[in-house]
Design a protein around this motif. Structure first.
Motif, PDB file in Angstrom:
ATOM      1  N   LEU A 198       0.837  -1.204   0.000  1.00 32.71           N
ATOM      2  CA  LEU A 198       0.000   0.000   0.000  1.00 32.71           C
ATOM      3  C   LEU A 198       0.868   1.249   0.000  1.00 32.71           C
TER       4      LEU A 198
ATOM      5  N   PRO B  34      -0.203  -4.403  -4.579  1.00 28.92           N
ATOM      6  CA  PRO B  34      -0.719  -5.319  -3.548  1.00 28.92           C
ATOM      7  C   PRO B  34      -1.379  -6.551  -4.172  1.00 28.92           C
ATOM      8  N   ALA B  35      -2.067  -6.336  -5.304  1.00 31.87           N
ATOM      9  CA  ALA B  35      -2.814  -7.431  -5.935  1.00 31.87           C
ATOM     10  C   ALA B  35      -1.907  -8.588  -6.357  1.00 31.87           C
TER      11      ALA B  35
ATOM     12  N   TYR C 156      -4.470 -10.073   4.277  1.00 33.55           N
ATOM     13  CA  TYR C 156      -4.307  -8.934   5.181  1.00 33.55           C
ATOM     14  C   TYR C 156      -5.586  -8.737   5.991  1.00 33.55           C
TER      15      TYR C 156
ATOM     16  N   ALA D  42     -12.427  -4.356   8.171  1.00 37.22           N
ATOM     17  CA  ALA D  42     -12.783  -3.843   6.827  1.00 37.22           C
ATOM     18  C   ALA D  42     -13.614  -4.839   6.023  1.00 37.22           C
TER      19      ALA D  42
ATOM     20  N   TYR E   1     -16.954  -5.812   3.829  1.00 43.80           N
ATOM     21  CA  TYR E   1     -17.792  -5.029   2.919  1.00 43.80           C
ATOM     22  C   TYR E   1     -19.248  -5.114   3.366  1.00 43.80           C
TER      23      TYR E   1
ATOM     24  N   PHE F 195     -21.938  -4.215   2.039  1.00 43.06           N
ATOM     25  CA  PHE F 195     -22.961  -4.502   1.024  1.00 43.06           C
ATOM     26  C   PHE F 195     -22.875  -5.942   0.524  1.00 43.06           C
TER      27      PHE F 195
ATOM     28  N   PHE G 190     -14.528 -12.888  -2.165  1.00 43.03           N
ATOM     29  CA  PHE G 190     -14.081 -11.711  -2.930  1.00 43.03           C
ATOM     30  C   PHE G 190     -12.653 -11.878  -3.466  1.00 43.03           C
TER      31      PHE G 190
ATOM     32  N   ALA H 163     -11.235 -12.483  -7.603  1.00 40.91           N
ATOM     33  CA  ALA H 163     -10.149 -11.740  -8.263  1.00 40.91           C
ATOM     34  C   ALA H 163      -9.197 -12.699  -8.977  1.00 40.91           C
TER      35      ALA H 163
ATOM     36  N   ASP I 257     -14.545   4.228   4.071  1.00 41.24           N
ATOM     37  CA  ASP I 257     -13.292   3.910   4.753  1.00 41.24           C
ATOM     38  C   ASP I 257     -12.274   3.449   3.705  1.00 41.24           C
TER      39      ASP I 257
ATOM     40  N   ARG J  93      -9.699   1.946   4.037  1.00 42.36           N
ATOM     41  CA  ARG J  93      -9.187   0.603   4.316  1.00 42.36           C
ATOM     42  C   ARG J  93      -9.943  -0.476   3.515  1.00 42.36           C
ATOM     43  N   LEU J  94     -11.230  -0.200   3.246  1.00 40.14           N
ATOM     44  CA  LEU J  94     -12.002  -1.162   2.443  1.00 40.14           C
ATOM     45  C   LEU J  94     -11.370  -1.300   1.057  1.00 40.14           C
ATOM     46  N   GLU J  95     -10.917  -0.159   0.523  1.00 39.31           N
ATOM     47  CA  GLU J  95     -10.275  -0.187  -0.797  1.00 39.31           C
ATOM     48  C   GLU J  95      -8.904  -0.856  -0.703  1.00 39.31           C
ATOM     49  N   ASP J  96      -8.161  -0.542   0.374  1.00 37.62           N
ATOM     50  CA  ASP J  96      -6.830  -1.137   0.559  1.00 37.62           C
ATOM     51  C   ASP J  96      -6.928  -2.656   0.624  1.00 37.62           C
ATOM     52  N   VAL J  97      -7.892  -3.152   1.404  1.00 35.93           N
ATOM     53  CA  VAL J  97      -8.025  -4.602   1.561  1.00 35.93           C
ATOM     54  C   VAL J  97      -8.367  -5.245   0.218  1.00 35.93           C
ATOM     55  N   ALA J  98      -9.238  -4.586  -0.555  1.00 36.57           N
ATOM     56  CA  ALA J  98      -9.605  -5.139  -1.869  1.00 36.57           C
ATOM     57  C   ALA J  98      -8.364  -5.261  -2.750  1.00 36.57           C
ATOM     58  N   ARG J  99      -7.459  -4.287  -2.647  1.00 40.73           N
ATOM     59  CA  ARG J  99      -6.224  -4.370  -3.453  1.00 40.73           C
ATOM     60  C   ARG J  99      -5.374  -5.552  -3.018  1.00 40.73           C
TER      61      ARG J  99
ATOM     62  N   TRP K 187      -7.436  -7.240  -6.449  1.00 43.55           N
ATOM     63  CA  TRP K 187      -8.100  -6.372  -7.422  1.00 43.55           C
ATOM     64  C   TRP K 187      -7.226  -5.166  -7.758  1.00 43.55           C
TER      65      TRP K 187
ATOM     66  N   GLN L 161     -10.539  -1.753 -10.696  1.00 46.18           N
ATOM     67  CA  GLN L 161     -11.543  -2.742 -10.272  1.00 46.18           C
ATOM     68  C   GLN L 161     -12.052  -2.439  -8.869  1.00 46.18           C
TER      69      GLN L 161
ATOM     70  N   ARG M  71     -15.846  -2.104  -8.009  1.00 45.50           N
ATOM     71  CA  ARG M  71     -16.452  -3.200  -7.238  1.00 45.50           C
ATOM     72  C   ARG M  71     -16.627  -2.890  -5.758  1.00 45.50           C
ATOM     73  N   VAL M  72     -15.881  -1.881  -5.255  1.00 42.60           N
ATOM     74  CA  VAL M  72     -15.987  -1.563  -3.818  1.00 42.60           C
ATOM     75  C   VAL M  72     -16.502  -0.134  -3.608  1.00 42.60           C
TER      76      VAL M  72
ATOM     77  N   PRO N 205     -20.205   0.770  -5.265  1.00 45.69           N
ATOM     78  CA  PRO N 205     -21.339   0.234  -4.481  1.00 45.69           C
ATOM     79  C   PRO N 205     -21.505   0.917  -3.126  1.00 45.69           C
ATOM     80  N   MET N 206     -20.392   1.351  -2.539  1.00 43.21           N
ATOM     81  CA  MET N 206     -20.475   2.007  -1.230  1.00 43.21           C
ATOM     82  C   MET N 206     -21.130   3.392  -1.330  1.00 43.21           C
TER      83      MET N 206
END
Lengths: 363, 282
Positions: free
Chosen positions: A57, A77-78, A84, A90, A92, A94, A103, A107, B176, B178-184, B188, B192, B196-197, B200-201
């Motif tokens: 990050l 990171p991907a 993590y 964290a 989601y 929704f 999730f 990916a 937040d 962090r939601l985006e960081d975790v997705a990375r 993703w 993306q 995807r995050v 929708p938020m």
């Protein structure tokens, strides 16, 4: 591919990273495959920043991060294949629990059946199959923590990075989750890097320990080694180790001695520290406590104190001593006859005593 | 301690609690009195308008071909300008809420400018712009704006887009990071993660931004009078119809149009408040 050093799953070499006036400096350590490594340090030591840098990050200014033999320093990171779990999990809001867990698998473009099987496996592993259709907002702290763990483990990462995953849990839940984490680690064998500032959590979970202070690593090694031989008074104090006493080093006829108020000087011929304020540390499990003054022995140091409180009489395994050392002697159940005010003697093997510099003196 | 002592100490301890309870009650009464005065005044305005209308006014308005044209034009121009506002608001709001860059304060101020400018100034500014070389060049491509329906959309867009930007930016700021960081870390890419995050938020915020932009576009009047004029069956929208009706002394139809717009605006605001979830606009 980079050749792995000593079977290291994660190795960090001379990492430097600065953000908003704070810097990580010369971070070097490695974690062997399947090890559980704890990163300890007070608030503001840079633990979370280190974890986020390992996640990718933040880009380091210099240094190298190698995961499973791949140099990932410049990778997104991907592309790192790491799991993590941040402090607040964290999740989601929704997505349902099953969708959250799936999730990371989506990916990786796994087929629908393969994704479902992987989700089922990890939900069962963490005992949360019954939460599958729930939304994160309807979960307790412990359940949310398990879902976050499941999500991070579902795609079988090379390294699992946990950022204070237990700090938001109540004491009873934390206790149960520590047992679960131990079991999970034993079953899965995943390499874990776990950031925390709770010594008890570290002692129960970690094989290896990295202690950080102000953006630097101040000690790294096996947990027992760090507990029995802290590198500095800061490490001993932070880990709340009991056998730490403050005194001063003096040299007489070229021989160093550690001087405590009200006690005969301890001759420490191996000491290389300069004269001045210093600390002596001795592992408490090496100390013998007696009511009678023991016969002097050449390789045994003696410390005298009076009993301030016999905690055994209050159901705790601890003896508190008065005097300049104000020591707490854990791990013994002194008899009830050891009442307040009585004199006791602590015999300490000389080779177990480490002299540590007084860092406050150098500031 | 005797029982008497306990009783007296309890009584003395209770006194400040009851005093603060009276204070809290007075505070609440004061708040609600002001709330009732304010909301009551607005309700009184609406009731006055309704009572001034004649029973057939609404039907008359709905039958009038000129006003039906104006309603249709109002509907499609406001929908188009609201859609354009959302189309620009999403990236602009994301950039403003997520990134720091040189000159950000200036860009931020420029985005907000139409909010604080009197609407008529926007109309004058647009008129002047299309007299300059860049404006003439734009019209040279075949898109005519001055005194046209496209001009209505442009003027509405300029005036309502900042509200959409602020609403959507508020929603982005509440996500937040962090939601985006975790997705990375889950695999993703940045694009993306946005799709995807992040999107929708902020779905509720985007819809809320669209609704507020639409409601404001429907009621826009000042810049249209200057920039596109109000010609029957050409550039007349409902807000300018009210002016035209008043100018020829038809107060009843003017009020009927007003009340139709009030009903629509209230419905839009209720939707906006439900979707925005009580967030403030900026």
């Amino acid at each position: 591919m980079v050749e792995r050093q000593n079977n290291a799953m994660l190795s960090v070499d001379a990492l430097r990273m600065g953000v908003k006036g704070f810097a990580l400096r010369d971070i070097t350590f490695s974690v062997a495959e399947g090890d559980y490594c704890i990163i300890l340090g007070p608030t503001g030591a840079g633990k979370t920043l280190l974890l986020e840098t390992l996640c990718g990050l933040y880009r380091p200014q210099s240094g190298r991060v190698v995961i499973a033999g791949r140099d990932v320093t410049g990778l997104d990171p991907a592309a790192r294949n790491i799991g993590y779990v941040p402090q607040d999990y964290a999740l989601y809001p929704f997505k349902t629990v099953a969708q959250n867990v799936a999730f990371g698998l989506e990916a990786r473009r796994l087929g629908r059946d393969e994704t479902r099987r992987a989700v089922d496996r990890v939900l069962e592993l963490l005992g949360i199959e019954h939460l599958r259709q729930r939304r994160p907002g309807k979960l307790s702290g412990g359940e949310r923590q398990r879902v976050a763990l499941a999500r991070a483990l579902a795609f079988q990462p090379d390294v699992l990075l946990l950022d204070e995953p237990l700090c938001a849990l109540d004491e009873a839940t934390r206790d149960r989750v520590i047992d679960d984490l131990k079991q999970l680690h034993a079953d899965q064998g995943t390499t874990v890097l776990h950031v925390c500032h709770n010594t008890e959590e570290a002692l129960r979970l970690g094989h290896q320990c990295v202690v950080m202070q102000a953006g630097r690593i101040v000690q790294e090694g096996a947990m027992e080694q760090v507990l029995n031989a802290p590198a500095s008074a800061f490490v001993a104090r932070f880990l709340r180790l009991k056998g730490l006493v403050r005194g001063a080093i003096a040299r007489r006829d070229g021989v160093a001695a550690f001087c405590l108020d009200g006690a005969p000087p301890w001759a420490m011929p191996q000491c290389t520290l300069s004269p001045g304020p210093a600390y002596a540390f001795f592992p408490m499990q090496e100390v013998t406590v007696t009511l009678q003054r023991p016969e002097p022995e050449p390789d045994t140091l003696l410390l005298e104190g009076t009993i301030e409180t016999n905690m055994a009489r209050r159901g705790r395994c601890e003896l508190r001593l008065n005097g300049p050392t104000r020591l707490r002697v854990p791990g013994i159940y002194p008899p009830a006859t050891w009442t307040e005010g009585r004199c006791v003697y602590l015999s300490i093997p000389r080779e177990k005593v480490r002299l540590l510099p007084d860092e406050s003196n150098h500031r | 301690m005797s029982i008497d002592e306990v009783t007296s100490s309890t009584a003395s301890a209770a006194r400040p609690v009851s005093a603060s309870g009276r204070g809290a009650a007075l505070f609440k009464v004061g708040l609600f009195a002001l709330l009732i005065i304010y909301a009551g005044f607005i309700a009184a305005l609406l009731i006055a308008n309704i009572s001034y209308m004649e029973p057939g006014n609404i039907a008359e308005v709905l039958r009038d071909p000129d006003l039906r044209f104006a309603a249709r034009l109002t509907l499609w121009t406001s929908l188009l300008s609201a859609a354009l506002a959302v189309f620009f608001a999403v990236p602009v709001a994301y950039a403003l809420s997520r990134y720091d860059f040189p000159g950000k304060a200036l860009v931020d101020t420029l985005v907000d400018m139409p909010i604080v400018l009197p609407n008529i100034v926007v109309g004058v500014t647009l008129l002047v712009f299309f007299q300059t070389a860049p404006g003439r060049a734009l019209e040279g491509t075949g898109f005519r704006f001055v005194y046209t329906r496209a001009g209505i959309v442009l003027a509405q867009f300029i005036c309502v887009a900042p509200y959409a930007v602020r609403t959507v930016a508020g929603a982005f700021s509440a996500v937040d990071k962090r939601l985006e960081d975790v997705a990375r870390t889950l695999g993703w890419s940045a694009g993306q993660v946005f799709r995807r995050v992040t999107l929708p938020m902020v779905r509720g915020g985007i819809v809320a931004g669209g609704v507020i932009a639409w409601a404001l576009a429907i009621g826009l009047y000042g810049p249209l009078m200057v920039f596109t004029g109000t010609t029957r069956q050409v550039t007349e929208v409902l807000s300018t119809s009210i002016y035209l009706e008043l100018s020829i002394g038809r107060i009843g139809p003017a009020l009927a149009i007003s009340m139709l717009m009030v009903a629509f605006t209230m419905a839009s605001l209720i939707i906006f408040k439900l979707l925005a979830g009580g967030q403030s606009l900026w």
